[in-house]
Design a protein around this motif. Structure first.
Motif, PDB file in Angstrom:
ATOM      1  N   LEU A 154       1.313  -7.832  -0.097  1.00 50.18           N
ATOM      2  CA  LEU A 154       1.471  -7.518   1.321  1.00 50.18           C
ATOM      3  C   LEU A 154       1.546  -6.009   1.556  1.00 50.18           C
ATOM      4  CD1 LEU A 154       4.000 -10.281   2.466  1.00 50.18           C
ATOM      5  CD2 LEU A 154       1.547 -10.134   2.966  1.00 50.18           C
ATOM      6  N   SER A 155       2.287  -5.303   0.715  1.00 51.55           N
ATOM      7  CA  SER A 155       2.393  -3.854   0.882  1.00 51.55           C
ATOM      8  C   SER A 155       1.059  -3.166   0.602  1.00 51.55           C
ATOM      9  CB  SER A 155       3.486  -3.283  -0.031  1.00 51.55           C
ATOM     10  OG  SER A 155       3.172  -3.474  -1.394  1.00 51.55           O
ATOM     11  N   MET A 156       0.299  -3.664  -0.381  1.00 51.25           N
ATOM     12  CA  MET A 156      -1.002  -3.077  -0.682  1.00 51.25           C
ATOM     13  C   MET A 156      -2.022  -3.379   0.418  1.00 51.25           C
ATOM     14  SD  MET A 156      -0.865  -1.305  -3.507  1.00 51.25           S
ATOM     15  CE  MET A 156       0.687  -0.747  -2.786  1.00 51.25           C
ATOM     16  N   TRP A 157      -1.939  -4.551   1.010  1.00 46.55           N
ATOM     17  CA  TRP A 157      -2.859  -4.898   2.107  1.00 46.55           C
ATOM     18  C   TRP A 157      -2.550  -4.061   3.347  1.00 46.55           C
ATOM     19  CZ3 TRP A 157      -3.881 -10.357   4.601  1.00 46.55           C
ATOM     20  CH2 TRP A 157      -5.251 -10.456   4.915  1.00 46.55           C
ATOM     21  N   SER A 158      -1.275  -3.807   3.587  1.00 54.66           N
ATOM     22  CA  SER A 158      -0.899  -2.928   4.692  1.00 54.66           C
ATOM     23  C   SER A 158      -1.376  -1.505   4.433  1.00 54.66           C
ATOM     24  CB  SER A 158       0.623  -2.944   4.886  1.00 54.66           C
ATOM     25  OG  SER A 158       1.076  -4.228   5.257  1.00 54.66           O
ATOM     26  N   LEU A 159      -1.258  -1.054   3.205  1.00 54.79           N
ATOM     27  CA  LEU A 159      -1.773   0.265   2.838  1.00 54.79           C
ATOM     28  C   LEU A 159      -3.286   0.319   3.043  1.00 54.79           C
ATOM     29  CD1 LEU A 159      -0.912   3.028   1.541  1.00 54.79           C
ATOM     30  CD2 LEU A 159      -1.614   2.046  -0.643  1.00 54.79           C
ATOM     31  N   ALA A 160      -3.956  -0.776   2.711  1.00 53.27           N
ATOM     32  CA  ALA A 160      -5.401  -0.842   2.914  1.00 53.27           C
ATOM     33  C   ALA A 160      -5.744  -0.731   4.396  1.00 53.27           C
ATOM     34  CB  ALA A 160      -5.946  -2.155   2.341  1.00 53.27           C
TER      35      ALA A 160
END
Length: 249
Positions: A154-160
């Motif tokens: 979730l944190s990586m997708w938000s960063l994306a």
């Protein structure tokens, strides 16, 4: 919906056929193996027993701070600036698909790629721990490991979503890559100079998964962090689409 589904499948196929994607996944498999070999080689010299049952979570810090962000920058550069400069985006929009469908197809394909990379890294790290790990003081259950990797996703997708939004201002993949690396490095360093910056920066949530492993973390703090991560995802996704919809291709 049919256009979105077809666009999503097309973006996944294009991503799979890119040599850099395959190369990145292949290299990622060797990272946990190389590190565990390094730990074992240093063990007789330094007396370290670093490969404990928490090895998959220990490796997650390296994945979310360095490896996956670099993967994101490379993929986003190909999905947006590269397609604009090569005119392939203009051709894609001639098909029976809306701009929203094309945009969401790219973002969903990126999410699948992040999930696949995390799944691959988690599986290899777990296998390395089972085959070469030593008994340590720390331990983690399967449910805790799952929570950590879902939170990392979730944190990586938000960063994306943040960098997809930034990509709409670029027509050069190289320019976007340089800007992304500098911006990411700057935002990671900013909390050391600006007090309170980390509370409002999604780049500071690369280690957010660790909160889900602590038994002393309050439910309120977890809920607040979850709302921030998800709201950042939605906000940057929406802003990115606004810029994408107005872009001349």
């Amino acid at each position: 919906m049919d256009g979105l589904t077809a666009g999503f499948k097309n973006e996944l196929q294009l991503m799979i056929y890119r040599k850099k994607t395959i190369f990145f996944f292949a290299i990622s498999v060797f990272i946990p193996l190389l590190l565990i070999a390094l730990f074992h080689s240093l063990q007789p010299v330094l007396g370290l027993f670093t490969v404990s049952p928490t090895y998959p979570v220990q490796m997650l810090e390296i994945y979310t701070i360095f490896l996956i962000p670099l993967f994101l920058f490379l993929e986003i550069a190909d999905l947006f600036p590269q397609e604009v400069s090569s005119r392939t985006l203009k051709l894609a929009l001639l098909r029976p698909i809306t701009r929203l469908g094309a945009y969401m197809a790219k973002f969903l394909a990126l999410g699948v790629a992040i999930g696949a990379l995390l799944l691959l890294l988690g599986t290899v790290s777990t296998l390395c721990n089972l085959m070469f790990g030593t008994s340590g003081t720390g331990s983690i259950d399967a449910f805790g490991l799952l929570k950590a990797y879902v939170a990392a996703f979730l944190s990586m997708w938000s960063l994306a979503a943040l960098f997809v939004c930034m990509a709409q201002f670029f027509r050069s993949a190289g320019g976007f890559l340089v800007f992304s690396i500098l911006l990411y490095a700057g935002t990671k360093a900013a909390p050391y100079f600006l007090q309170g910056f980390s509370s409002f920066s999604i780049t500071s949530y690369t280690g957010w998964y660790s909160l889900w492993l602590g038994h002393s973390i309050s439910v309120t703090k977890l809920a607040t962090g979850s709302v921030f991560v998800l709201s950042s995802l939605v906000m940057f996704l929406a802003l990115g689409y606004i810029f994408f919809e107005r872009k001349e291709v």
